[in-house]
Write a protein that holds these residues in place. Structure first.
Motif, PDB file in Angstrom:
ATOM      1  N   MET A   1      44.000  33.824  45.791  1.00  0.00           N
ATOM      2  CA  MET A   1      44.760  32.952  44.931  1.00  0.00           C
ATOM      3  C   MET A   1      43.846  32.499  43.777  1.00  0.00           C
ATOM      4  O   MET A   1      44.347  32.148  42.821  1.00  0.00           O
ATOM      5  CB  MET A   1      45.388  31.752  45.822  1.00  0.00           C
ATOM      6  CG  MET A   1      46.315  32.077  46.727  1.00  0.00           C
ATOM      7  SD  MET A   1      46.789  30.551  47.894  1.00  0.00           S
ATOM      8  CE  MET A   1      47.794  29.716  46.543  1.00  0.00           C
ATOM      9  N   GLU A   2      42.690  32.323  44.151  1.00  0.00           N
ATOM     10  CA  GLU A   2      41.647  31.764  43.294  1.00  0.00           C
ATOM     11  C   GLU A   2      41.354  32.935  42.339  1.00  0.00           C
ATOM     12  O   GLU A   2      41.139  32.339  40.921  1.00  0.00           O
ATOM     13  CB  GLU A   2      40.376  31.660  43.919  1.00  0.00           C
ATOM     14  CG  GLU A   2      39.531  30.620  43.141  1.00  0.00           C
ATOM     15  CD  GLU A   2      38.484  31.671  42.219  1.00  0.00           C
ATOM     16  OE1 GLU A   2      37.991  31.197  41.406  1.00  0.00           O
ATOM     17  OE2 GLU A   2      38.222  32.867  43.033  1.00  0.00           O
ATOM     18  N   ARG A   3      41.375  33.966  42.510  1.00  0.00           N
ATOM     19  CA  ARG A   3      41.160  35.125  41.674  1.00  0.00           C
ATOM     20  C   ARG A   3      42.470  35.203  40.566  1.00  0.00           C
ATOM     21  O   ARG A   3      42.192  35.386  39.397  1.00  0.00           O
ATOM     22  CB  ARG A   3      41.132  36.479  42.101  1.00  0.00           C
ATOM     23  CG  ARG A   3      39.785  36.700  42.604  1.00  0.00           C
ATOM     24  CD  ARG A   3      39.439  38.295  43.079  1.00  0.00           C
ATOM     25  NE  ARG A   3      40.306  38.796  44.013  1.00  0.00           N
ATOM     26  CZ  ARG A   3      39.868  38.744  45.447  1.00  0.00           C
ATOM     27  NH1 ARG A   3      38.987  37.955  45.708  1.00  0.00           N
ATOM     28  NH2 ARG A   3      40.738  39.298  46.449  1.00  0.00           N
ATOM     29  N   LEU A   4      43.561  34.917  41.172  1.00  0.00           N
ATOM     30  CA  LEU A   4      44.742  34.849  40.282  1.00  0.00           C
ATOM     31  C   LEU A   4      44.595  33.585  39.154  1.00  0.00           C
ATOM     32  O   LEU A   4      45.020  33.578  38.186  1.00  0.00           O
ATOM     33  CB  LEU A   4      45.904  34.434  41.111  1.00  0.00           C
ATOM     34  CG  LEU A   4      46.675  35.893  41.417  1.00  0.00           C
ATOM     35  CD1 LEU A   4      47.834  35.226  42.271  1.00  0.00           C
ATOM     36  CD2 LEU A   4      47.062  36.800  40.416  1.00  0.00           C
TER      37      LEU A   4
ATOM     38  N   ARG B   1      34.602  37.938  45.760  1.00  0.00           N
ATOM     39  CA  ARG B   1      35.111  38.788  44.741  1.00  0.00           C
ATOM     40  C   ARG B   1      36.091  39.796  44.875  1.00  0.00           C
ATOM     41  O   ARG B   1      36.770  40.447  44.136  1.00  0.00           O
ATOM     42  CB  ARG B   1      33.615  39.479  44.288  1.00  0.00           C
ATOM     43  CG  ARG B   1      32.838  38.435  43.544  1.00  0.00           C
ATOM     44  CD  ARG B   1      31.482  39.109  43.517  1.00  0.00           C
ATOM     45  NE  ARG B   1      30.636  38.399  42.631  1.00  0.00           N
ATOM     46  CZ  ARG B   1      29.082  38.387  42.557  1.00  0.00           C
ATOM     47  NH1 ARG B   1      28.585  39.159  43.401  1.00  0.00           N
ATOM     48  NH2 ARG B   1      28.505  37.330  42.021  1.00  0.00           N
ATOM     49  N   GLY B   2      36.025  40.281  46.221  1.00  0.00           N
ATOM     50  CA  GLY B   2      36.953  41.440  46.645  1.00  0.00           C
ATOM     51  C   GLY B   2      36.387  42.618  46.511  1.00  0.00           C
ATOM     52  O   GLY B   2      35.557  43.016  45.637  1.00  0.00           O
ATOM     53  N   VAL B   3      36.931  43.723  47.198  1.00  0.00           N
ATOM     54  CA  VAL B   3      36.585  45.024  46.993  1.00  0.00           C
ATOM     55  C   VAL B   3      37.016  45.603  45.616  1.00  0.00           C
ATOM     56  O   VAL B   3      37.813  45.100  45.229  1.00  0.00           O
ATOM     57  CB  VAL B   3      37.191  45.823  48.312  1.00  0.00           C
ATOM     58  CG1 VAL B   3      36.698  47.314  48.088  1.00  0.00           C
ATOM     59  CG2 VAL B   3      36.589  45.541  49.515  1.00  0.00           C
TER      60      VAL B   3
ATOM     61  N   GLY C   1      38.765  27.002  43.855  1.00  0.00           N
ATOM     62  CA  GLY C   1      39.948  26.634  43.525  1.00  0.00           C
ATOM     63  C   GLY C   1      40.142  25.357  42.960  1.00  0.00           C
ATOM     64  O   GLY C   1      40.894  24.853  42.050  1.00  0.00           O
ATOM     65  N   LYS C   2      39.313  24.307  43.679  1.00  0.00           N
ATOM     66  CA  LYS C   2      39.325  22.765  43.316  1.00  0.00           C
ATOM     67  C   LYS C   2      38.643  22.519  41.836  1.00  0.00           C
ATOM     68  O   LYS C   2      39.154  21.710  41.286  1.00  0.00           O
ATOM     69  CB  LYS C   2      38.980  22.250  44.280  1.00  0.00           C
ATOM     70  CG  LYS C   2      39.896  21.939  45.657  1.00  0.00           C
ATOM     71  CD  LYS C   2      39.006  21.128  46.919  1.00  0.00           C
ATOM     72  CE  LYS C   2      40.014  21.157  48.019  1.00  0.00           C
ATOM     73  NZ  LYS C   2      39.455  20.636  48.961  1.00  0.00           N
TER      74      LYS C   2
END
Length: 684
Positions: free
Chosen positions: A281-284, A640-642, A87-88
């Motif tokens: 939040m980072e994926r958004l 990465r998420g499911v 994110g940073k």
């Protein structure tokens, strides 16, 4: 070696590695009660080892266990640091757009005299003048003027946007650049409090709060840690009793007890929980959408109703020419000829579609204009027209204009012509059915109207169908009349629509849905959308919208692309699915570790030692090593998420139990056995 095209860059990897050690401080580690218990146990074991060294009672097994317990905490810290670092990295790219510029400060809008000051010196309500080629010095509202603005530094989109005073396109962001005309801007932020500053702060996680589900799960994990601690304590007298019965010196000393405790408590999900929340939040952010809190992302995964604007969301936004309507004095072919000629230099999708329609209807193709003097009149944000002037030997032979009704009316009247009532009536008829009328004029007369129609985006019907399978109802919001709205809604495949929508009607519908226990997502960009954005559970504001709308929403789309609302929902669902999957895996994993190693630790259970682990020492050390290594192994999945699949809650639960629950049971048996084989030749 971490490559740049992996799920983390080299820079993020090394920075996260350093942060993992910084996060060993008590202040950082005690934010996670489960990992804090591992940290505290490691400290006590370190003190015990130090004491035994002085008494010549040192056992190498104790040291190995200590090393892997510390690595367990470090791996948990690393998972969180990687999520924060990704994110940073995005925040750093936004910081590059911040720079101190020279601002032309005026006393009031319209003043020609200005004083040059640094943008850092501007305060709330200052008025600045920005001309073409200059950067906008700070966040503000346009109070005078109209211009095209390059916002690529913020949004990444190369296409410029129109900004003007009044309406819903008046907000501007510091660091963007004026490309044409000029603007007088009232500064709406204090130094260090600009929209960009706030977005950077949000991205860096300074304002991230845990979601209700995270808090609830944290309480459950803390409770399980306490209960499992008590359960392991009961093994101490049992081990002493067994040792006396079989006449062996094997006992459950502190290092063994601590290892069992750590292997039983849910360290896997506890280590990855924070990373899962941050990564949502980072994926958004990768979609150029900034959530003001993790709660907003999570709420997106639970919504039942989506309220979507028609233009730009349901429809392409880029309209297509569908029909020519000539006035009484002209034929359709004559109108098409003038419309095509005035559109030859128009590279917009609408302009190109006019050329295509003229070719299809009357075989009018691009003509050779080399023998003429041609002056193309580009579209201007100020006059809202384009056109062409054709001269031969200095004589003006054709003078064509194409544009909006009010712009053409003003032009015709300025030339001494009149605006026919029949044209106005036809334009209103076209507008009422949801299309856009564009007028074509030559010299002092109106030739006719081009009808531009909104085109429903391809594939939306299937995407809405997927959302429907997840129990999410879609509602289209439009200012169109009910007949037009119904036609577009049917074509798009939405479940419902609100025609001739007003701010009060939007708010009323959201409250009605929430009263019935549903979570609602809303998208908007205007001041009139602000009440609905604030009321909805997920309010997505467009970056190109007004300051009021951006403050009311709990998400901001930097690209101002309303269709991304569907991606937002999917990411929210993905976050919840990922947390559920890893929780299922963690609990199953903990249970499996116990069934794998307990038979090897206690002699009466040796008949159940089906894996034939080499010794009690190798069994406990193998379990601790596996318990630590599984955390970094699952970091890519947490970040990465499911994989998102539109399924019902029951189907998702069944998949979690079968795939992640089953994997959590089988993997420890395989992993612990392999580690036991590797270390069994060593001396413990």
């Amino acid at each position: 070696m971490i490559k740049s095209n992996s799920f983390i860059s080299k820079e993020v990897f090394y920075q996260s590695l350093i942060q993992s050690f910084y996060k060993l401080s008590p202040k950082a580690v005690f934010k996670n009660p489960v990992m804090a218990s591992v940290w505290l146990g490691s400290l006590l074991l370190f003190l015990e080892i130090t004491y035994h060294l002085t008494k010549d009672m040192f056992k190498s097994l104790d040291l190995f266990i200590l090393i892997w317990l510390v690595l367990t905490v470090l791996f948990a810290n690393f998972a969180e640091a990687v999520a924060e670092g990704r994110g940073k990295a995005r925040a750093d790219s936004l910081k590059k757009t911040r720079s101190s510029t020279i601002a032309k400060k005026v006393k009031s809008a319209g003043d020609k005299e200005f004083s040059e000051v640094s943008s850092a010196e501007l305060i709330l309500n200052d008025i600045v003048y920005v001309e073409a080629g200059s950067a906008i010095p700070g966040d503000g509202e346009v109070v005078l003027g109209i211009a095209s603005v390059d916002e690529s530094a913020i949004t990444g989109e190369s296409a410029p946007v129109i900004r003007e005073s009044g309406g819903d396109r008046s907000a501007v962001t510091g660091g963007t650049k004026v490309l044409s005309d000029f603007l007088y801007i009232r500064i709406t932020s204090s130094p260090g409090q600009s929209f960009l500053d706030k977005m950077i702060s949000l991205i860096e996680g300074a304002s991230r709060q845990k979601t209700p589900n995270e808090i609830a799960l944290g309480i459950v994990l803390t409770s399980l840690t306490f209960l499992f601690g008590l359960a392991v304590v009961t093994l101490i007298p049992l081990s002493e009793f067994v040792a006396k019965q079989i006449g062996t010196d094997w006992n459950l000393r502190f290092s063994i007890w601590l290892a069992l405790f750590v292997c039983l408590i849910p360290t896997t999900i506890a280590a990855l929980l924070s990373a899962i929340g941050i990564s949502g939040m980072e994926r958004l952010i990768r979609y150029n959408v900034i959530a003001k809190s993790g709660k907003a992302v999570e709420a997106a995964g639970d919504i039942n109703v989506l309220l979507l604007d028609k233009t730009g969301t349901i429809t392409l936004g880029n309209r297509e020419a569908r029909q020519f309507y000539p006035t009484e004095k002209y034929t359709e072919e004559e109108l098409a000829d003038a419309a095509q000629l005035s559109s030859l230099s128009d590279e917009t999708p609408e302009g190109r579609s006019i050329v295509v329609l003229a070719k299809q209807r009357f075989s009018i193709r691009e003509r050779n204009l080399n023998e003429f003097d041609v002056d193309w009149i580009p579209f201007s944000a100020f006059n809202r027209m384009s056109g062409v002037e054709i001269r031969k030997q200095g004589n003006l032979i054709r003078n064509i204009r194409k544009g909006a009704i009010d712009a053409i009316r003003k032009y015709i009247e300025s030339q001494g012509g009149t605006f026919p009532k029949s044209v106005e009536t036809k334009a209103e008829e076209i507008a009422r059915r949801g299309s856009t009328p564009i007028l074509v004029a030559e010299n002092q007369e109106i030739l006719g109207i081009i009808e531009l129609k909104d085109i429903v985006k391809g594939g939306l019907k299937e995407r809405f169908s997927h959302l429907r399978k997840m129990g999410i109802r879609t509602v289209m919001i439009t200012g169109d009349n009910p007949l037009t709205a119904a036609a577009i809604a049917a074509e798009a495949g939405v479940d419902d629509f609100i025609a001739e929508a007003t701010p009060e009607r939007k708010l009323e519908r959201i409250k009605e849905e929430q009263k019935n226990g549903r979570l609602v997502a809303m998208i908007g960009d205007g001041t009139n959308d602000a009440p609905a954005l604030a009321q909805s559970d997920v309010g997505v504001a467009m970056n190109t919208g007004t300051q009021t709308a951006r403050e009311a929403g709990n998400m901001i789309d930097l690209d101002s692309n309303p269709s991304k609302l569907i991606e937002i929902v999917e990411i929210g669902k993905q976050l919840l699915m990922t947390r559920g999957a890893l929780t299922t895996f963690s609990i199953a994993n903990d249970v499996a570790k116990y069934f794998a190693i307990l038979p090897a630790l206690f002699h009466p259970l040796q008949s159940l030692n089906v894996m034939k682990l080499s010794s009690p020492e190798s069994a406990i050390l193998s379990a601790v090593i596996f318990n630590a290594l599984i955390i970094p192994a699952l970091i890519p999945l947490a970040l990465r998420g499911v994989k998102f699949e539109p399924k019902s809650t029951d189907s998702a639960l069944a998949k979690n139990i079968f795939l992640y629950g089953g994997g959590g049971i089988l993997l420890p048996f395989v992993g612990i056995k392999l580690i036991d084989i590797i270390i069994s030749g060593g001396s413990l």
